[in-house]
Design a protein around this motif. Sequence first.
Motif, PDB file in Angstrom:
ATOM      1  N   MET A   1       0.881  -1.239  -0.020  1.00 32.28           N
ATOM      2  CA  MET A   1      -0.018   0.106  -0.228  1.00 32.28           C
ATOM      3  C   MET A   1       0.898   1.204   0.112  1.00 32.28           C
ATOM      4  O   MET A   1       0.285   2.393  -0.277  1.00 32.28           O
ATOM      5  CB  MET A   1      -0.773   0.113   1.287  1.00 32.28           C
ATOM      6  N   GLU A   2       2.035   1.181   0.321  1.00 32.10           N
ATOM      7  CA  GLU A   2       3.193   2.292   0.191  1.00 32.10           C
ATOM      8  C   GLU A   2       3.692   2.356  -0.894  1.00 32.10           C
ATOM      9  O   GLU A   2       4.566   3.299  -1.229  1.00 32.10           O
ATOM     10  CB  GLU A   2       3.935   2.075   1.541  1.00 32.10           C
ATOM     11  N   GLU A   3       3.534   1.577  -2.020  1.00 28.60           N
ATOM     12  CA  GLU A   3       4.087   1.809  -3.461  1.00 28.60           C
ATOM     13  C   GLU A   3       3.540   2.661  -4.057  1.00 28.60           C
ATOM     14  O   GLU A   3       2.309   3.301  -3.920  1.00 28.60           O
ATOM     15  CB  GLU A   3       3.850   0.337  -4.023  1.00 28.60           C
ATOM     16  N   PRO A   4       4.402   3.480  -4.923  1.00 29.68           N
ATOM     17  CA  PRO A   4       3.639   4.489  -5.789  1.00 29.68           C
ATOM     18  C   PRO A   4       2.425   4.049  -6.831  1.00 29.68           C
ATOM     19  O   PRO A   4       1.691   4.698  -7.211  1.00 29.68           O
ATOM     20  CB  PRO A   4       4.900   4.819  -6.751  1.00 29.68           C
ATOM     21  N   ALA A   5       2.593   2.677  -7.301  1.00 27.78           N
ATOM     22  CA  ALA A   5       1.329   2.349  -7.938  1.00 27.78           C
ATOM     23  C   ALA A   5      -0.074   2.189  -7.158  1.00 27.78           C
ATOM     24  O   ALA A   5      -1.010   2.397  -7.707  1.00 27.78           O
ATOM     25  CB  ALA A   5       1.816   0.658  -8.539  1.00 27.78           C
ATOM     26  N   TRP A   6       0.088   2.100  -5.981  1.00 31.56           N
ATOM     27  CA  TRP A   6      -1.099   1.789  -4.999  1.00 31.56           C
ATOM     28  C   TRP A   6      -1.433   3.141  -4.891  1.00 31.56           C
ATOM     29  O   TRP A   6      -2.657   3.546  -5.024  1.00 31.56           O
ATOM     30  CB  TRP A   6      -0.782   1.242  -3.728  1.00 31.56           C
ATOM     31  N   ARG A   7      -0.858   4.236  -4.649  1.00 38.48           N
ATOM     32  CA  ARG A   7      -1.148   5.628  -4.541  1.00 38.48           C
ATOM     33  C   ARG A   7      -1.528   6.159  -5.782  1.00 38.48           C
ATOM     34  O   ARG A   7      -2.530   7.045  -5.739  1.00 38.48           O
ATOM     35  CB  ARG A   7       0.129   6.295  -4.213  1.00 38.48           C
ATOM     36  N   ALA A   8      -1.200   5.729  -6.858  1.00 35.11           N
ATOM     37  CA  ALA A   8      -1.790   6.165  -8.197  1.00 35.11           C
ATOM     38  C   ALA A   8      -3.312   5.461  -8.511  1.00 35.11           C
ATOM     39  O   ALA A   8      -3.911   5.976  -9.558  1.00 35.11           O
ATOM     40  CB  ALA A   8      -0.690   5.835  -9.368  1.00 35.11           C
ATOM     41  N   LEU A   9      -3.606   4.554  -7.851  1.00 37.11           N
ATOM     42  CA  LEU A   9      -4.898   3.991  -8.069  1.00 37.11           C
ATOM     43  C   LEU A   9      -5.996   4.976  -7.567  1.00 37.11           C
ATOM     44  O   LEU A   9      -5.790   5.609  -6.475  1.00 37.11           O
ATOM     45  CB  LEU A   9      -4.980   2.773  -7.287  1.00 37.11           C
ATOM     46  N   SER A  10      -7.169   4.922  -8.282  1.00 40.60           N
ATOM     47  CA  SER A  10      -8.264   5.570  -7.760  1.00 40.60           C
ATOM     48  C   SER A  10      -8.780   4.971  -6.696  1.00 40.60           C
ATOM     49  O   SER A  10      -8.432   3.694  -6.392  1.00 40.60           O
ATOM     50  CB  SER A  10      -9.594   5.614  -8.960  1.00 40.60           C
ATOM     51  N   SER A  11      -9.892   5.546  -5.716  1.00 36.01           N
ATOM     52  CA  SER A  11     -10.199   5.007  -4.570  1.00 36.01           C
ATOM     53  C   SER A  11     -11.067   3.748  -5.006  1.00 36.01           C
ATOM     54  O   SER A  11     -11.215   2.829  -4.139  1.00 36.01           O
ATOM     55  CB  SER A  11     -11.179   5.910  -3.663  1.00 36.01           C
ATOM     56  N   THR A  12     -11.825   3.824  -6.241  1.00 36.89           N
ATOM     57  CA  THR A  12     -12.564   2.498  -6.459  1.00 36.89           C
ATOM     58  C   THR A  12     -11.540   1.300  -6.788  1.00 36.89           C
ATOM     59  O   THR A  12     -12.088   0.223  -6.424  1.00 36.89           O
ATOM     60  CB  THR A  12     -13.295   2.961  -7.735  1.00 36.89           C
ATOM     61  N   ALA A  13     -10.637   1.697  -7.485  1.00 39.42           N
ATOM     62  CA  ALA A  13      -9.791   0.402  -7.646  1.00 39.42           C
ATOM     63  C   ALA A  13      -9.083  -0.057  -6.248  1.00 39.42           C
ATOM     64  O   ALA A  13      -8.852  -1.219  -6.150  1.00 39.42           O
ATOM     65  CB  ALA A  13      -8.622   0.804  -8.659  1.00 39.42           C
ATOM     66  N   GLN A  14      -8.840   0.798  -5.370  1.00 41.52           N
ATOM     67  CA  GLN A  14      -8.153   0.254  -4.190  1.00 41.52           C
ATOM     68  C   GLN A  14      -9.235  -0.403  -3.288  1.00 41.52           C
ATOM     69  O   GLN A  14      -8.854  -1.432  -2.593  1.00 41.52           O
ATOM     70  CB  GLN A  14      -7.519   1.578  -3.543  1.00 41.52           C
ATOM     71  N   ALA A  15     -10.555  -0.101  -3.326  1.00 43.54           N
ATOM     72  CA  ALA A  15     -11.614  -0.803  -2.698  1.00 43.54           C
ATOM     73  C   ALA A  15     -11.888  -2.199  -3.482  1.00 43.54           C
ATOM     74  O   ALA A  15     -12.485  -2.771  -2.793  1.00 43.54           O
ATOM     75  CB  ALA A  15     -12.774   0.155  -2.773  1.00 43.54           C
ATOM     76  N   LEU A  16     -11.641  -2.124  -4.730  1.00 42.76           N
ATOM     77  CA  LEU A  16     -11.948  -3.476  -5.512  1.00 42.76           C
ATOM     78  C   LEU A  16     -10.847  -4.444  -4.994  1.00 42.76           C
ATOM     79  O   LEU A  16     -11.166  -5.821  -5.199  1.00 42.76           O
ATOM     80  CB  LEU A  16     -11.876  -3.223  -6.991  1.00 42.76           C
ATOM     81  N   TYR A  17      -9.839  -4.289  -4.822  1.00 44.16           N
ATOM     82  CA  TYR A  17      -8.681  -5.141  -4.840  1.00 44.16           C
ATOM     83  C   TYR A  17      -9.028  -6.241  -3.391  1.00 44.16           C
ATOM     84  O   TYR A  17      -8.715  -7.314  -3.614  1.00 44.16           O
ATOM     85  CB  TYR A  17      -7.159  -4.229  -4.552  1.00 44.16           C
ATOM     86  N   PRO A  18      -9.387  -5.507  -2.197  1.00 46.58           N
ATOM     87  CA  PRO A  18      -9.790  -6.676  -1.497  1.00 46.58           C
ATOM     88  C   PRO A  18     -10.771  -7.576  -1.714  1.00 46.58           C
ATOM     89  O   PRO A  18     -10.793  -8.728  -1.158  1.00 46.58           O
ATOM     90  CB  PRO A  18     -10.178  -5.729  -0.333  1.00 46.58           C
ATOM     91  N   TRP A  19     -11.946  -7.047  -2.346  1.00 46.16           N
ATOM     92  CA  TRP A  19     -13.046  -8.185  -2.919  1.00 46.16           C
ATOM     93  C   TRP A  19     -12.255  -8.983  -3.816  1.00 46.16           C
ATOM     94  O   TRP A  19     -12.689 -10.252  -3.857  1.00 46.16           O
ATOM     95  CB  TRP A  19     -13.926  -7.314  -3.807  1.00 46.16           C
ATOM     96  N   LEU A  20     -11.302  -8.825  -4.757  1.00 46.51           N
ATOM     97  CA  LEU A  20     -10.608  -9.541  -5.559  1.00 46.51           C
ATOM     98  C   LEU A  20      -9.900 -10.761  -4.678  1.00 46.51           C
ATOM     99  O   LEU A  20      -9.909 -11.831  -4.763  1.00 46.51           O
ATOM    100  CB  LEU A  20      -9.616  -9.185  -6.519  1.00 46.51           C
ATOM    101  N   LYS A  21      -9.177 -10.177  -3.740  1.00 46.76           N
ATOM    102  CA  LYS A  21      -8.404 -10.979  -2.848  1.00 46.76           C
ATOM    103  C   LYS A  21      -9.180 -11.878  -2.002  1.00 46.76           C
ATOM    104  O   LYS A  21      -8.542 -12.938  -1.500  1.00 46.76           O
ATOM    105  CB  LYS A  21      -7.377 -10.029  -1.908  1.00 46.76           C
ATOM    106  N   LEU A  22     -10.429 -11.513  -1.750  1.00 43.20           N
ATOM    107  CA  LEU A  22     -11.200 -12.114  -0.942  1.00 43.20           C
ATOM    108  C   LEU A  22     -11.555 -13.661  -1.839  1.00 43.20           C
ATOM    109  O   LEU A  22     -12.154 -14.796  -0.932  1.00 43.20           O
ATOM    110  CB  LEU A  22     -12.533 -11.625  -0.375  1.00 43.20           C
ATOM    111  N   GLU A  23     -11.656 -13.681  -2.897  1.00 46.10           N
ATOM    112  CA  GLU A  23     -11.921 -14.835  -3.901  1.00 46.10           C
ATOM    113  C   GLU A  23     -10.968 -15.813  -3.835  1.00 46.10           C
ATOM    114  O   GLU A  23     -10.872 -17.166  -4.443  1.00 46.10           O
ATOM    115  CB  GLU A  23     -12.270 -14.275  -5.397  1.00 46.10           C
ATOM    116  N   TRP A  24      -9.504 -15.457  -3.510  1.00 39.97           N
ATOM    117  CA  TRP A  24      -8.435 -16.333  -3.308  1.00 39.97           C
ATOM    118  C   TRP A  24      -8.851 -17.339  -1.926  1.00 39.97           C
ATOM    119  O   TRP A  24      -9.214 -16.843  -1.134  1.00 39.97           O
ATOM    120  CB  TRP A  24      -7.009 -15.598  -3.051  1.00 39.97           C
ATOM    121  N   ARG A  25      -8.493 -18.509  -2.228  1.00 36.72           N
ATOM    122  CA  ARG A  25      -8.850 -19.394  -1.350  1.00 36.72           C
ATOM    123  C   ARG A  25      -7.906 -19.923  -0.298  1.00 36.72           C
ATOM    124  O   ARG A  25      -7.895 -20.828   0.516  1.00 36.72           O
ATOM    125  CB  ARG A  25      -9.315 -20.937  -2.024  1.00 36.72           C
ATOM    126  N   GLY A  26      -6.557 -19.259  -0.480  1.00 42.09           N
ATOM    127  CA  GLY A  26      -5.697 -19.692   0.679  1.00 42.09           C
ATOM    128  C   GLY A  26      -4.307 -20.319   0.102  1.00 42.09           C
ATOM    129  O   GLY A  26      -4.586 -21.011  -0.944  1.00 42.09           O
TER     130      GLY A  26
END
Length: 175
Positions: free
Chosen positions: A22-47
Amino acid sequence: MGRDKRNEKRGEHFTKLVRNMMEEPAWRALSSTAQALYPWLKLEWRGPQANNNGRISLSVRQAAERQGVARNTVANAFRELQAKGFIAVTKPPKLGESGVATSPLFELTEISLPTAHGDSGRRLYKQWSEGADFPVVKAPTHNPKGTNGKEKPRHQNDDSTVLEFAPEKKKAAQK
């Protein structure tokens, strides 16, 4: 101290976001919608035991419903995550012959693929720099130009009159 089993009984599911990412420049360049979408994608990962990275599926409609935003907004967020290197499309979306569509399959670049023997993923977002976005895989168009040799019938706009009144008088006047 053992694990708290109470959350497992309720069926709660959680994911973690790593501060270094989250401290990477790429994360900071994301819109808030893209930042909010990422955890939803990560929740689809089964471990790590049932690693489905590279086969993670979340459609634009599902994501829009979960976030409470328009589909176009979420579609832009998916493209942003690809461009900044947080996700990669492993299988593009397609519309089947029967009209049933399949959503794309994603890889979270922060997590290793099941076939890779390592603790970390490719982490493409660390290689991102301003103005050097990664290529974005877009949904294919549905053959608008007839790329397979078949031309789709489509309405041609024609501003001529539909009915001709008194065609005999018109022909006589043209002579």
